[in-house]
Write a protein that holds these residues in place. Structure first.
Motif, PDB file in Angstrom:
ATOM      1  N   ASN A 236       0.979  -1.511   0.251  1.00  0.00           N
ATOM      2  CA  ASN A 236       0.476  -0.360   0.251  1.00  0.00           C
ATOM      3  C   ASN A 236       0.494   1.337  -0.092  1.00  0.00           C
ATOM      4  O   ASN A 236       0.916   2.290  -0.723  1.00  0.00           O
ATOM      5  CB  ASN A 236      -0.700   0.036   0.933  1.00  0.00           C
ATOM      6  N   GLU A 237       2.743   1.192   0.550  1.00  0.00           N
ATOM      7  CA  GLU A 237       2.855   2.876   0.798  1.00  0.00           C
ATOM      8  C   GLU A 237       3.879   2.281  -1.245  1.00  0.00           C
ATOM      9  O   GLU A 237       3.977   3.337  -1.232  1.00  0.00           O
ATOM     10  CB  GLU A 237       4.158   2.153   1.686  1.00  0.00           C
ATOM     11  N   ILE A 238       3.937   1.197  -1.514  1.00  0.00           N
ATOM     12  CA  ILE A 238       4.111   1.873  -2.883  1.00  0.00           C
ATOM     13  C   ILE A 238       3.189   2.110  -3.763  1.00  0.00           C
ATOM     14  O   ILE A 238       3.515   3.509  -4.885  1.00  0.00           O
ATOM     15  CB  ILE A 238       4.719   0.055  -3.248  1.00  0.00           C
ATOM     16  N   ILE A 239       2.094   1.475  -3.123  1.00  0.00           N
ATOM     17  CA  ILE A 239       1.185   2.255  -4.089  1.00  0.00           C
ATOM     18  C   ILE A 239       0.716   3.456  -4.169  1.00  0.00           C
ATOM     19  O   ILE A 239       0.451   4.381  -4.951  1.00  0.00           O
ATOM     20  CB  ILE A 239      -0.555   1.609  -3.900  1.00  0.00           C
ATOM     21  N   LYS A 240       0.426   4.235  -2.763  1.00  0.00           N
ATOM     22  CA  LYS A 240       0.424   6.059  -2.315  1.00  0.00           C
ATOM     23  C   LYS A 240       1.978   6.287  -3.133  1.00  0.00           C
ATOM     24  O   LYS A 240       1.341   7.111  -3.242  1.00  0.00           O
ATOM     25  CB  LYS A 240       0.575   6.091  -1.041  1.00  0.00           C
TER      26      LYS A 240
END
Length: 189
Positions: free
Chosen positions: A156-160
């Protein structure tokens, strides 16, 4: 080719050469053939001095996080800013707070890596990689060895970063779950 604000996923078995691709992009290895371009500049024939400038637009998240054990989270995240810029300490600290807040770890500012869980260390590594505002982030197996819930938080951090910060990235993984999750999900503003 990696477009601005997009993620390229390199999926393959252990030993297939995925991490080698990242080393080539960083200019740490020279290819036997072909050419490598980063941000419009051919790097496979560049001198080390010129490569340092190109690397300024690249952030790297290593498989094991590669944090400095003797430094606090603040010092780890701000390391490149402290060492390679002349920014005043208060500006560096403001940026460190900003990126730690982005990965949900601002309250861990004064801790050392041994006081953090594996997932927290990876998120600190992501914050460190993004602290100097690179245009491209390289992830080398960022969820290896993490439990499924923690791995999902890293994904999710990568996506954000991609969707909210417009950071381009290359994600190297052998995990099908990570590859498909990152490829099919979008962050909402």
């Amino acid at each position: 080719t990696l477009r601005k604000g997009h993620t390229k996923v390199v999926l393959g078995a252990s030993g297939a050469g995925k991490s080698t691709i990242l080393r080539l992009v960083l200019g740490l290895l020279t290819p036997d053939g072909g050419a490598i371009w980063v941000n419009g500049e051919r790097i496979d024939t560049m001198s080390e001095d010129k490569l340092r400038r190109v690397r300024g637009d690249l952030g790297m998240v290593f498989q094991e996080g590669a944090l400095f054990d003797s430094l606090t989270v603040r010092e780890n995240v701000g390391y490149k800013l402290f060492e390679e810029t002349r920014l005043p300490i208060d500006e560096v600290d403001a940026r460190v707070h900003e990126v730690l807040g982005f990965v949900g770890l601002d309250e861990f500012w004064s801790r050392i890596p041994s006081e953090l869980s594996g997932g927290q260390r990876r998120r600190v590594a992501i914050a460190r990689a993004m602290a100097f505002r690179p245009k491209i982030l390289l992830y080398d197996e960022p969820t290896t060895g993490l439990d499924p819930i923690t791995a999902l938080s890293i994904d999710n951090e990568i996506i954000k970063l991609r969707d909210l910060e417009d950071v381009s990235s290359i994600l190297v993984t052998h995990q099908l779950r990570d590859a498909f999750y990152v490829a099919q999900h979008h962050a909402t503003h």
